[in-house]
Design an enzyme around this catalytic site. Sequence first.
Site, PDB file in Angstrom:
ATOM      1  N   GLU A 116       7.893  -0.333  -1.557  1.00  0.00           N
ATOM      2  CA  GLU A 116       6.497  -0.614  -1.228  1.00  0.00           C
ATOM      3  C   GLU A 116       6.305  -0.315   0.238  1.00  0.00           C
ATOM      4  O   GLU A 116       7.178  -0.612   1.053  1.00  0.00           O
ATOM      5  CB  GLU A 116       6.135  -2.075  -1.498  1.00  0.00           C
ATOM      6  N   TYR A 128       8.862   9.061   3.657  1.00  0.00           N
ATOM      7  CA  TYR A 128       9.134   8.892   2.231  1.00  0.00           C
ATOM      8  C   TYR A 128       8.760  10.138   1.438  1.00  0.00           C
ATOM      9  O   TYR A 128       9.472  10.530   0.511  1.00  0.00           O
ATOM     10  CB  TYR A 128       8.426   7.645   1.696  1.00  0.00           C
TER      11      TYR A 128
END
Length: 161
Positions: A116, A128
């Site tokens: 998250e 990411y």
Amino acid sequence: MNWLDPFPVIIDTAHLGDADDLAEIHAGAFHRGWSPAEIEALLADRRTIAIVGRRGSLFGSRRPVGFVIVRAAGDEAEVLTLAVAPAHRRRGIGRLVMDEAMRRLYADRVKALFLEVDEGNQAALALYRRLGFTVAGRRGNYYARPEGGSAAALVMRADIG
């Protein structure tokens, strides 16, 4: 290595003795930092992989400057936290520790890694995405803001193997 920062970052497994340093790094990265005891509990858990980037030194110092803690369950894993000390950000340390964690997960036959991230954290989102993560969902009002209010979290997934 460059003349401004001549000491390399050494990638290593985090140890219980690193808990104080990791808690300090975490507190510098998040609104609600984790205590050394909370970090020790995670490091002692056999389901976690904890990778640390240590700043090398001519004088033997191997102080952590960044780390990731990942917990595996079956063929899936979750990034519990990733943090880099403010003075060492934007030097690729987050990528180095994530690459090593993902290599270890692959060796353990983990198929998917989840995390998250605050949807407003552009630096983390860029990292990411470079690592192959894609958005799998969104959780509204997930993160408390220091100035009040909240922010949504993006749930991201990367296929490992």
